[in-house]
Design a protein around this motif. Structure first.
Motif, PDB file in Angstrom:
ATOM      1  N   TYR A  82       0.831  -1.202   0.000  1.00  0.00           N
ATOM      2  CA  TYR A  82       0.000   0.000   0.000  1.00  0.00           C
ATOM      3  C   TYR A  82       0.870   1.260   0.000  1.00  0.00           C
ATOM      4  O   TYR A  82       0.611   2.196  -0.759  1.00  0.00           O
ATOM      5  N   GLU A  83       1.899   1.278   0.827  1.00  0.00           N
ATOM      6  CA  GLU A  83       2.790   2.442   0.885  1.00  0.00           C
ATOM      7  C   GLU A  83       3.461   2.679  -0.468  1.00  0.00           C
ATOM      8  O   GLU A  83       3.595   3.812  -0.911  1.00  0.00           O
ATOM      9  N   ARG A  84       3.861   1.605  -1.109  1.00  0.00           N
ATOM     10  CA  ARG A  84       4.525   1.734  -2.416  1.00  0.00           C
ATOM     11  C   ARG A  84       3.549   2.278  -3.460  1.00  0.00           C
ATOM     12  O   ARG A  84       3.879   3.195  -4.209  1.00  0.00           O
ATOM     13  N   LEU A  85       2.355   1.742  -3.508  1.00  0.00           N
ATOM     14  CA  LEU A  85       1.340   2.227  -4.431  1.00  0.00           C
ATOM     15  C   LEU A  85       1.019   3.691  -4.160  1.00  0.00           C
ATOM     16  O   LEU A  85       0.986   4.521  -5.076  1.00  0.00           O
ATOM     17  N   GLU A  86       0.809   4.010  -2.902  1.00  0.00           N
ATOM     18  CA  GLU A  86       0.495   5.389  -2.510  1.00  0.00           C
ATOM     19  C   GLU A  86       1.621   6.345  -2.908  1.00  0.00           C
ATOM     20  O   GLU A  86       1.360   7.460  -3.371  1.00  0.00           O
ATOM     21  N   SER A  87       2.866   5.925  -2.758  1.00  0.00           N
ATOM     22  CA  SER A  87       3.988   6.807  -3.090  1.00  0.00           C
ATOM     23  C   SER A  87       3.993   7.175  -4.572  1.00  0.00           C
ATOM     24  O   SER A  87       4.348   8.296  -4.932  1.00  0.00           O
ATOM     25  N   PHE A  88       3.569   6.260  -5.436  1.00  0.00           N
ATOM     26  CA  PHE A  88       3.542   6.554  -6.870  1.00  0.00           C
ATOM     27  C   PHE A  88       2.359   7.447  -7.244  1.00  0.00           C
ATOM     28  O   PHE A  88       2.399   8.136  -8.245  1.00  0.00           O
ATOM     29  N   ILE A  89       1.333   7.422  -6.433  1.00  0.00           N
ATOM     30  CA  ILE A  89       0.160   8.256  -6.711  1.00  0.00           C
ATOM     31  C   ILE A  89       0.346   9.674  -6.161  1.00  0.00           C
ATOM     32  O   ILE A  89      -0.003  10.649  -6.815  1.00  0.00           O
ATOM     33  N   LEU A  90       0.912   9.776  -4.964  1.00  0.00           N
ATOM     34  CA  LEU A  90       0.963  11.060  -4.270  1.00  0.00           C
ATOM     35  C   LEU A  90       2.266  11.844  -4.416  1.00  0.00           C
ATOM     36  O   LEU A  90       2.271  13.050  -4.215  1.00  0.00           O
ATOM     37  N   TYR A  91       3.359  11.167  -4.751  1.00  0.00           N
ATOM     38  CA  TYR A  91       4.660  11.832  -4.693  1.00  0.00           C
ATOM     39  C   TYR A  91       5.402  11.765  -6.020  1.00  0.00           C
ATOM     40  O   TYR A  91       5.240  10.824  -6.794  1.00  0.00           O
ATOM     41  N   THR A  92       6.239  12.755  -6.228  1.00  0.00           N
ATOM     42  CA  THR A  92       7.105  12.782  -7.403  1.00  0.00           C
ATOM     43  C   THR A  92       8.283  11.841  -7.162  1.00  0.00           C
ATOM     44  O   THR A  92       8.566  11.470  -6.016  1.00  0.00           O
ATOM     45  N   PRO A  93       8.997  11.478  -8.225  1.00  0.00           N
ATOM     46  CA  PRO A  93      10.190  10.654  -8.024  1.00  0.00           C
ATOM     47  C   PRO A  93      11.194  11.307  -7.064  1.00  0.00           C
ATOM     48  O   PRO A  93      11.801  10.625  -6.244  1.00  0.00           O
ATOM     49  N   GLU A  94      11.335  12.637  -7.147  1.00  0.00           N
ATOM     50  CA  GLU A  94      12.256  13.328  -6.241  1.00  0.00           C
ATOM     51  C   GLU A  94      11.795  13.197  -4.790  1.00  0.00           C
ATOM     52  O   GLU A  94      12.605  12.955  -3.895  1.00  0.00           O
ATOM     53  N   GLU A  95      10.502  13.311  -4.546  1.00  0.00           N
ATOM     54  CA  GLU A  95       9.975  13.153  -3.191  1.00  0.00           C
ATOM     55  C   GLU A  95      10.134  11.708  -2.706  1.00  0.00           C
ATOM     56  O   GLU A  95      10.449  11.472  -1.532  1.00  0.00           O
ATOM     57  N   ARG A  96       9.956  10.748  -3.607  1.00  0.00           N
ATOM     58  CA  ARG A  96      10.156   9.350  -3.236  1.00  0.00           C
ATOM     59  C   ARG A  96      11.614   9.108  -2.857  1.00  0.00           C
ATOM     60  O   ARG A  96      11.921   8.407  -1.891  1.00  0.00           O
ATOM     61  N   PHE A  97      12.524   9.712  -3.615  1.00  0.00           N
ATOM     62  CA  PHE A  97      13.954   9.572  -3.320  1.00  0.00           C
ATOM     63  C   PHE A  97      14.298  10.246  -1.993  1.00  0.00           C
ATOM     64  O   PHE A  97      15.036   9.686  -1.182  1.00  0.00           O
ATOM     65  N   GLN A  98      13.762  11.429  -1.751  1.00  0.00           N
ATOM     66  CA  GLN A  98      14.013  12.113  -0.477  1.00  0.00           C
ATOM     67  C   GLN A  98      13.528  11.268   0.692  1.00  0.00           C
ATOM     68  O   GLN A  98      14.207  11.167   1.719  1.00  0.00           O
ATOM     69  N   HIS A  99      12.371  10.647   0.540  1.00  0.00           N
ATOM     70  CA  HIS A  99      11.846   9.781   1.594  1.00  0.00           C
ATOM     71  C   HIS A  99      12.790   8.594   1.830  1.00  0.00           C
ATOM     72  O   HIS A  99      13.065   8.216   2.972  1.00  0.00           O
ATOM     73  N   LEU A 100      13.287   8.026   0.745  1.00  0.00           N
ATOM     74  CA  LEU A 100      14.233   6.920   0.857  1.00  0.00           C
ATOM     75  C   LEU A 100      15.508   7.364   1.577  1.00  0.00           C
ATOM     76  O   LEU A 100      16.031   6.650   2.439  1.00  0.00           O
ATOM     77  N   LEU A 101      15.987   8.567   1.260  1.00  0.00           N
ATOM     78  CA  LEU A 101      17.173   9.103   1.928  1.00  0.00           C
ATOM     79  C   LEU A 101      16.922   9.307   3.428  1.00  0.00           C
ATOM     80  O   LEU A 101      17.821   9.099   4.244  1.00  0.00           O
ATOM     81  N   GLU A 102      15.719   9.723   3.770  1.00  0.00           N
ATOM     82  CA  GLU A 102      15.386   9.957   5.176  1.00  0.00           C
ATOM     83  C   GLU A 102      15.236   8.649   5.955  1.00  0.00           C
ATOM     84  O   GLU A 102      15.636   8.566   7.106  1.00  0.00           O
ATOM     85  N   THR A 103      14.649   7.645   5.318  1.00  0.00           N
ATOM     86  CA  THR A 103      14.362   6.403   6.033  1.00  0.00           C
ATOM     87  C   THR A 103      15.482   5.370   5.921  1.00  0.00           C
ATOM     88  O   THR A 103      15.668   4.580   6.843  1.00  0.00           O
TER      89      THR A 103
END
Length: 136
Positions: A82-103
């Protein structure tokens, strides 16, 4: 571990990574008892515990601890999907990468850029541009 699909042209699409001490399964295989279409690849030295699902299912009917483990694994798998699906709907690739950098900041050191780009749903060139933009 990296889970990916390959298309007819041999292009790989990274669906997920599993880190240390994490449960990993193909959701279609885990929930529907179908053969996995995913290819699994160890990115580093890896120890894997494998169990026959039908035997595990039988044992969990008689053992409350195993039943709890099965339920917990199912919840984690569903949440991650669900988190992965939601990330593609709600966030840009840059935001997904920033989240990955944070976590998981260590991943950028451990995983080649082409796999990170595929995981983020972008080309390696776009990934390189995002990395440069964030470094500045």
């Amino acid at each position: 571990m990296r889970g990916f699909y390959s298309n007819a042209d041999g292009e790989e699409k990274t669906i997920f990574f599993r880190w240390e001490k994490e449960f990993g399964a193909d959701p279609e295989s885990f929930f529907n008892h179908k053969p996995s279409k995913l290819t699994w690849c160890a990115m580093e030295e890896t120890e894997i515990f494998e169990i026959n699902f039908q035997k595990f299912e039988e044992l969990s009917k008689r053992n409350v601890g195993l039943l709890k483990l099965r339920i917990m694994a199912s919840k984690k798998l569903l949440n991650r999907m669900y988190e992965r699906l939601e990330s593609f709907i709600l966030y840009t690739p840059e935001e997904r990468f920033q989240h990955l950098l944070e976590t998981r900041p260590d991943l950028c050191e451990r995983i080649p850029d082409k796999y990170l780009a595929s995981f983020l749903g972008i080309t390696p060139v776009s990934f390189s541009r995002i990395k440069k933009r964030l470094e500045n």
